[in-house]
Design an enzyme around this catalytic site. Structure first.
Site, PDB file in Angstrom:
ATOM      1  N   TYR A  42      42.506 -53.842  44.355  1.00 44.79           N
ATOM      2  CA  TYR A  42      41.907 -53.140  45.490  1.00 44.79           C
ATOM      3  C   TYR A  42      40.495 -53.620  45.811  1.00 44.79           C
ATOM      4  O   TYR A  42      39.974 -53.312  46.884  1.00 44.79           O
ATOM      5  CB  TYR A  42      41.857 -51.630  45.229  1.00 44.79           C
ATOM      6  CG  TYR A  42      43.175 -50.980  44.938  1.00 44.79           C
ATOM      7  CD1 TYR A  42      44.392 -51.607  45.215  1.00 44.79           C
ATOM      8  CD2 TYR A  42      43.221 -49.708  44.370  1.00 44.79           C
ATOM      9  CE1 TYR A  42      45.598 -50.987  44.928  1.00 44.79           C
ATOM     10  CE2 TYR A  42      44.423 -49.085  44.097  1.00 44.79           C
ATOM     11  CZ  TYR A  42      45.607 -49.730  44.369  1.00 44.79           C
ATOM     12  OH  TYR A  42      46.804 -49.118  44.076  1.00 44.79           O
ATOM     13  N   HIS A 100      49.948 -53.632  36.863  1.00 46.31           N
ATOM     14  CA  HIS A 100      50.083 -53.268  38.276  1.00 46.31           C
ATOM     15  C   HIS A 100      51.468 -53.612  38.822  1.00 46.31           C
ATOM     16  O   HIS A 100      52.089 -52.797  39.513  1.00 46.31           O
ATOM     17  CB  HIS A 100      48.994 -53.953  39.100  1.00 46.31           C
ATOM     18  CG  HIS A 100      48.748 -53.288  40.420  1.00 46.31           C
ATOM     19  ND1 HIS A 100      47.561 -53.386  41.091  1.00 46.31           N
ATOM     20  CD2 HIS A 100      49.528 -52.503  41.190  1.00 46.31           C
ATOM     21  CE1 HIS A 100      47.624 -52.686  42.223  1.00 46.31           C
ATOM     22  NE2 HIS A 100      48.818 -52.144  42.298  1.00 46.31           N
TER      23      HIS A 100
END
Length: 266
Positions: A42, A100
């Protein structure tokens, strides 16, 4: 490790950047959130860290999660980049560290022992996975010494993931739901609009209330401004059995996040 140990709900920060991200996290903490979710991918860990530093909420009261980028999942890269994440966040440990995606450099026999090592070093209290299928989750549970606390996946009324949620719940793995309001598309679902009218609420709040009500599920909606408070307030909505059945009938197995390399596409 009981699923209820992850605070409900969390604040998702994907897509939030810079000062706007810091402001969103601060607003969430002020509203009562005690779970903040970020990731190396992010590119906002510094912004999240600034919010934690500026907030009046003590660090020990915040459940902080981040995720290791798929390109960083080789053993030594996990360790090096986790240290870098802690530095960006301004903390000495996170509460939960995720794989992730099981893509890129992911190799369970190489990657997962690194997560055990990170936990042994005290850099994370718990380990988790994200975007894992039941088969991959079962394999991770077998390889890891640490319990798998969570599997973070896309989940909303159009993608209810019943089998995956049940599989995880039976193994004391929390399902953390990203895209829980289907990128606001739930606002256009007639059934949710009708139920919302009965509760003097919004369709988004109904979608979240349904998830808050599911055993072993913790949604992490994104939000800014008033939406942050509205999402949190949805915890107070009590759905009827009939309303839950109507929402269950909305499942279409429709994914909004569906990269070609995802495990379910192999």
């Amino acid at each position: 490790m009981a699923p209820t140990e992850i605070p409900q709900p969390g604040l998702g920060t994907s897509g939030h950047e810079g000062e706007a991200c810091t402001e969103a996290v601060l607003a969430a903490l002020e509203a009562g959130y005690r779970h903040v979710d970020t990731a190396q991918m992010y590119d906002n860990e510094r912004a999240v860290g600034r919010a934690l530093e500026e907030s009046d909420v003590p660090r020990e009261d915040v459940f902080l999660a981040t995720k290791v980028h798929p390109e960083n999942l080789a053993h030594e890269d996990v360790i090096e980049t986790t240290a870098a994440s802690l530095d960006r966040l301004g903390v000495d440990r996170v509460d939960l560290l995720y794989v992730h995606w099981p893509t890129g450099a992911y190799d369970p026999e190489d990657t997962l022992p690194a997560f055990d090592e990170v936990r042994d070093r005290g850099w994370t209290d718990h380990v988790g996975v994200s975007n894992f299928t039941t088969d991959l989750l079962a394999a991770a549970i077998d390889v890891l010494d640490a319990p798998v606390l969570a599997n973070q996946v896309e989940l909303h009324p159009r993608l209810q993931q019943d089998d995956l949620v049940s599989f995880a719940r039976e193994r004391d793995v929390t399902t953390v739901a990203y895209c829980p309001i289907a990128k606001s598309e739930v606002a256009e679902i007639d059934t949710l609009r009708e139920i919302a009218e009965a509760h003097d609420a919004t369709p988004v709040q109904i979608a979240l209330a349904w998830q808050y009500d599911r055993e072993g599920v913790v949604p992490i909606p994104k939000g800014t401004g008033d939406h942050i408070r509205e999402n949190f307030a949805a915890r107070e909505i009590e759905l009827t059995d009939d309303e839950r059945e109507r929402i269950a009938a909305l499942d279409r197995s429709e994914r909004l996040v569906d990269p070609d390399e995802a495990a379910w596409n192999r």
